[in-house]
Write a protein that holds these residues in place. Structure first.
Motif, mmCIF file in Angstrom:
data_model
loop_
_atom_site.group_PDB
_atom_site.id
_atom_site.type_symbol
_atom_site.label_atom_id
_atom_site.label_comp_id
_atom_site.label_asym_id
_atom_site.label_seq_id
_atom_site.Cartn_x
_atom_site.Cartn_y
_atom_site.Cartn_z
ATOM 1 N N UNK A 86 0.882 -1.164 0.000
ATOM 2 C CA UNK A 86 0.000 0.000 0.000
ATOM 3 C C UNK A 86 0.918 1.212 0.000
ATOM 4 N N UNK A 87 0.783 2.036 -1.025
ATOM 5 C CA UNK A 87 1.595 3.246 -1.160
ATOM 6 C C UNK A 87 0.622 4.353 -1.552
ATOM 7 N N UNK A 88 0.295 5.188 -0.604
ATOM 8 C CA UNK A 88 -0.736 6.212 -0.803
ATOM 9 C C UNK A 88 -0.512 7.034 -2.068
ATOM 10 N N UNK A 89 0.700 7.532 -2.259
ATOM 11 C CA UNK A 89 0.982 8.373 -3.431
ATOM 12 C C UNK A 89 0.777 7.594 -4.724
ATOM 13 N N UNK A 90 1.238 6.352 -4.763
ATOM 14 C CA UNK A 90 1.078 5.532 -5.974
ATOM 15 C C UNK A 90 -0.396 5.226 -6.246
ATOM 16 N N UNK A 91 -1.156 4.973 -5.197
ATOM 17 C CA UNK A 91 -2.590 4.705 -5.363
ATOM 18 C C UNK A 91 -3.279 5.939 -5.930
ATOM 19 N N UNK A 92 -2.982 7.087 -5.370
ATOM 20 C CA UNK A 92 -3.584 8.328 -5.863
ATOM 21 C C UNK A 92 -3.127 8.655 -7.278
ATOM 22 N N UNK A 93 -2.012 8.052 -7.684
ATOM 23 C CA UNK A 93 -1.495 8.219 -9.045
ATOM 24 C C UNK A 93 -2.075 7.184 -10.010
ATOM 25 N N UNK A 94 -2.982 6.323 -9.521
ATOM 26 C CA UNK A 94 -3.648 5.367 -10.400
ATOM 27 C C UNK A 94 -3.323 3.906 -10.161
ATOM 28 N N UNK A 95 -2.425 3.589 -9.238
ATOM 29 C CA UNK A 95 -2.061 2.198 -8.976
ATOM 30 C C UNK A 95 -3.004 1.593 -7.927
ATOM 31 N N UNK A 96 -4.281 1.505 -8.300
ATOM 32 C CA UNK A 96 -5.333 1.087 -7.377
ATOM 33 C C UNK A 96 -5.153 -0.338 -6.864
ATOM 34 N N UNK A 97 -4.460 -1.201 -7.609
ATOM 35 C CA UNK A 97 -4.268 -2.584 -7.162
ATOM 36 C C UNK A 97 -3.582 -2.663 -5.804
#
Length: 172
Positions: A19-30
């Motif tokens: 879980x990486x908040x910045x990456x998720x917010x950048x589109x890496x929802x997986x």
């Protein structure tokens, strides 16, 4: 088991799946889901594998249901979304413990009140969560796993387990 294979591939697997908040917010929802599959180290991984085995031994009928694996996915995504929406300062998270709390609540809640063992288990889970929320995790526990224990993940997992147990029939 997938957790052990991913731990063998660490640290690359951990960095690319956590879980990486910045990456998720950048589109890496997986990462909302895969963050539950990687760990801080071997001790953390083996403790979670042990918790998973305890759940399987306590609730073999639950683990045998095909729909159960969809529920596990829902719990994992629920933990990830809870962290994303309710813990905006949390940058990274790894571990399956939130889902394990969800599984234990999911397995014990339907029989609590009718079966003293399940009632006792549910009370122990709630007591453990209350202790973690109000007192905080033990420093020795955090030292053992090699990082911070994210109590909110445990709470979100337990809430997902309760929702899946008590929610409308479509959720069960």
């Amino acid at each position: 088991m997938m957790l052990l294979v991913l731990q063998l591939l660490a640290p690359e697997s951990t960095m690319s799946l956590r879980y990486d908040r910045a990456a998720i917010l950048d589109g890496e929802a997986w990462r909302l889901l895969t963050g539950q599959l990687v760990h801080l180290g071997w001790t953390h991984c083996l403790l979670n594998v042990g918790g998973w085995i305890v759940g399987a031994l306590l609730f073999p009928k639950l683990f045998a249901r095909r729909r159960f694996w969809l529920e596990v996915g829902a719990m994992a995504i629920g933990v990830g979304l809870g962290l994303l929406l309710l813990d905006p300062k949390l940058a990274h998270y790894v571990g399956l413990s939130g889902v394990i709390y969800g599984v234990l609540v999911r397995g014990s809640l339907p029989s609590a009140g009718r079966d003293w063992r399940m009632t006792t288990l549910l009370l122990l889970i709630v007591g453990r969560l209350a202790s973690q929320v109000w007192v905080g995790p033990g420093a020795s526990e955090e030292e053992m796993i090699g990082g911070a224990i994210i109590v909110s993940a445990h709470v979100y997992g337990a809430m997902m387990g309760a929702l899946l147990s008590l929610g409308p029939r479509v959720l069960r």
